[in-house]
Design a protein around this motif. Structure first.
Motif, PDB file in Angstrom:
ATOM      1  N   PRO A   1       0.828  -1.205   0.000  1.00  0.00           N
ATOM      2  CA  PRO A   1       0.000   0.000   0.000  1.00  0.00           C
ATOM      3  C   PRO A   1       0.864   1.257   0.000  1.00  0.00           C
ATOM      4  O   PRO A   1       2.078   1.176   0.173  1.00  0.00           O
ATOM      5  CB  PRO A   1      -0.778  -0.138   1.307  1.00  0.00           C
ATOM      6  CG  PRO A   1       0.174  -0.844   2.219  1.00  0.00           C
ATOM      7  CD  PRO A   1       0.937  -1.806   1.351  1.00  0.00           C
ATOM      8  N   LYS A   2       0.264   2.414  -0.168  1.00  0.00           N
ATOM      9  CA  LYS A   2       1.016   3.668  -0.104  1.00  0.00           C
ATOM     10  C   LYS A   2       1.331   4.042   1.339  1.00  0.00           C
ATOM     11  O   LYS A   2       2.366   4.647   1.637  1.00  0.00           O
ATOM     12  CB  LYS A   2       0.226   4.793  -0.769  1.00  0.00           C
ATOM     13  CG  LYS A   2       0.084   4.634  -2.272  1.00  0.00           C
ATOM     14  CD  LYS A   2      -0.478   5.888  -2.899  1.00  0.00           C
ATOM     15  CE  LYS A   2      -0.752   5.701  -4.380  1.00  0.00           C
ATOM     16  NZ  LYS A   2       0.433   5.246  -5.136  1.00  0.00           N
ATOM     17  N   HIS A   3       0.407   3.707   2.227  1.00  0.00           N
ATOM     18  CA  HIS A   3       0.588   3.996   3.653  1.00  0.00           C
ATOM     19  C   HIS A   3       0.220   2.753   4.440  1.00  0.00           C
ATOM     20  O   HIS A   3      -0.715   2.029   4.062  1.00  0.00           O
ATOM     21  CB  HIS A   3      -0.306   5.150   4.110  1.00  0.00           C
ATOM     22  CG  HIS A   3      -0.080   6.431   3.367  1.00  0.00           C
ATOM     23  ND1 HIS A   3       0.908   7.327   3.707  1.00  0.00           N
ATOM     24  CD2 HIS A   3      -0.714   6.961   2.290  1.00  0.00           C
ATOM     25  CE1 HIS A   3       0.873   8.363   2.876  1.00  0.00           C
ATOM     26  NE2 HIS A   3      -0.101   8.159   2.008  1.00  0.00           N
ATOM     27  N   LEU A   4       0.917   2.521   5.556  1.00  0.00           N
ATOM     28  CA  LEU A   4       0.626   1.372   6.403  1.00  0.00           C
ATOM     29  C   LEU A   4       0.949   1.743   7.839  1.00  0.00           C
ATOM     30  O   LEU A   4       2.042   2.231   8.131  1.00  0.00           O
ATOM     31  CB  LEU A   4       1.441   0.158   5.968  1.00  0.00           C
ATOM     32  CG  LEU A   4       1.264  -1.123   6.767  1.00  0.00           C
ATOM     33  CD1 LEU A   4      -0.176  -1.617   6.666  1.00  0.00           C
ATOM     34  CD2 LEU A   4       2.222  -2.208   6.275  1.00  0.00           C
ATOM     35  N   VAL A   5      -0.037   1.525   8.706  1.00  0.00           N
ATOM     36  CA  VAL A   5       0.164   1.708  10.135  1.00  0.00           C
ATOM     37  C   VAL A   5      -0.022   0.341  10.784  1.00  0.00           C
ATOM     38  O   VAL A   5      -1.030  -0.333  10.533  1.00  0.00           O
ATOM     39  CB  VAL A   5      -0.843   2.720  10.721  1.00  0.00           C
ATOM     40  CG1 VAL A   5      -0.622   2.873  12.226  1.00  0.00           C
ATOM     41  CG2 VAL A   5      -0.722   4.073  10.022  1.00  0.00           C
ATOM     42  N   MET A   6       0.931  -0.077  11.575  1.00  0.00           N
ATOM     43  CA  MET A   6       0.816  -1.382  12.212  1.00  0.00           C
ATOM     44  C   MET A   6       1.392  -1.352  13.618  1.00  0.00           C
ATOM     45  O   MET A   6       2.266  -0.532  13.945  1.00  0.00           O
ATOM     46  CB  MET A   6       1.495  -2.469  11.369  1.00  0.00           C
ATOM     47  CG  MET A   6       2.943  -2.237  11.056  1.00  0.00           C
ATOM     48  SD  MET A   6       3.632  -3.462   9.900  1.00  0.00           S
ATOM     49  CE  MET A   6       3.721  -4.921  10.920  1.00  0.00           C
ATOM     50  N   GLY A   7       0.861  -2.245  14.424  1.00  0.00           N
ATOM     51  CA  GLY A   7       1.378  -2.402  15.759  1.00  0.00           C
ATOM     52  C   GLY A   7       2.600  -3.301  15.761  1.00  0.00           C
ATOM     53  O   GLY A   7       2.904  -3.973  14.766  1.00  0.00           O
TER      54      GLY A   7
END
Lengths: 114, 110
Positions: free
Chosen positions: A8-14
């Motif tokens: 993806p263009k952006h990814l937020v993950m723990g």
């Protein structure tokens, strides 16, 4: 528009999540690269694949796992990342990994680790 | 040995002026010297590149000058435009990988 497509263009993950970054090119290039870029810094090489085989690993921690399923596709599997891994991850490709072959970059995946 | 040193770190130029960015290297085995332009939110884009057996290469407003004996090369942007405002990276290729300079942030004032 670039010819190297990253998703993806952006990814937020723990920190406990598992995710994957994807890179695709249809230029017939046989060398593909993963880079990490921090803000206001140059790209840092992580991995090089040549003819779908891993040829360079720049001592990258095992929480980053590259995969090259075919000549057009490159994945970067992420697991148990740390906050300092937050960065722009760039994929690039070139016709070969030798000679004066220009590397073409995608626009990257902006990764944020919570 | 594997470093590429780039200067200046930042540069402000008036529209129509000449922008000059310099790079120096130590490893004489480097065999290819590209310049990349990067806009915010985008990946680096190849601007122009040179081989060490060539002393100068020009493409439109962009020129690379290469001094093999001094192990230095530079990018000249003629008639600089506000649209040229970006970060520029020089690089050198050796042993299968590109070594990047630290980058120069160019601002062209209208």
């Amino acid at each position: 528009d670039t010819e190297v497509t990253q998703t993806p263009k952006h990814l937020v993950m723990g920190m406990t999540n598992k995710k994957s970054l994807k890179c695709e090119q249809h230029m017939g290039h046989r060398a593909m690269y993963w880079y990490k870029q921090k803000a206001k810094k140059p790209p840092e090489l992580m991995f090089v694949y040549s003819y779908e085989k891993l040829s360079i690993n720049e001592s990258v921690p095992s929480r980053f796992s590259p995969e090259c399923p075919n000549s057009s596709l490159l994945n970067l599997h992420l697991h148990a990342l740390q906050p300092e891994d937050s960065a722009l991850y760039l994929c690039a490709s070139s016709r070969r990994d030798v000679g004066n072959q220009p590397q073409h970059f995608g626009d990257g995946t902006r990764l944020s680790i919570l | 040995q594997q470093q590429v040193k780039q200067s200046p770190q930042s540069l402000i130029v008036q529209k129509g002026g000449i922008s000059i960015i310099n790079c120096a290297y130590e490893n004489t085995a480097f065999d290819y010297f590209p310049w990349y332009q990067q806009f915010p939110g985008k990946g680096p884009a190849l601007l122009i590149a040179i081989r060490p057996d060539v002393s100068e290469k020009k493409e439109g407003r962009f020129t690379i000058s290469f001094n093999k004996s001094a192990k230095q090369f530079s990018l000249h942007i003629m008639d600089s435009q506000p649209g040229d405002s970006a970060t520029y990276f020089c690089a050198a290729r050796g042993t299968g990988k590109l070594i990047f300079g630290q980058g120069t942030t160019l601002q062209v004032k209208p």
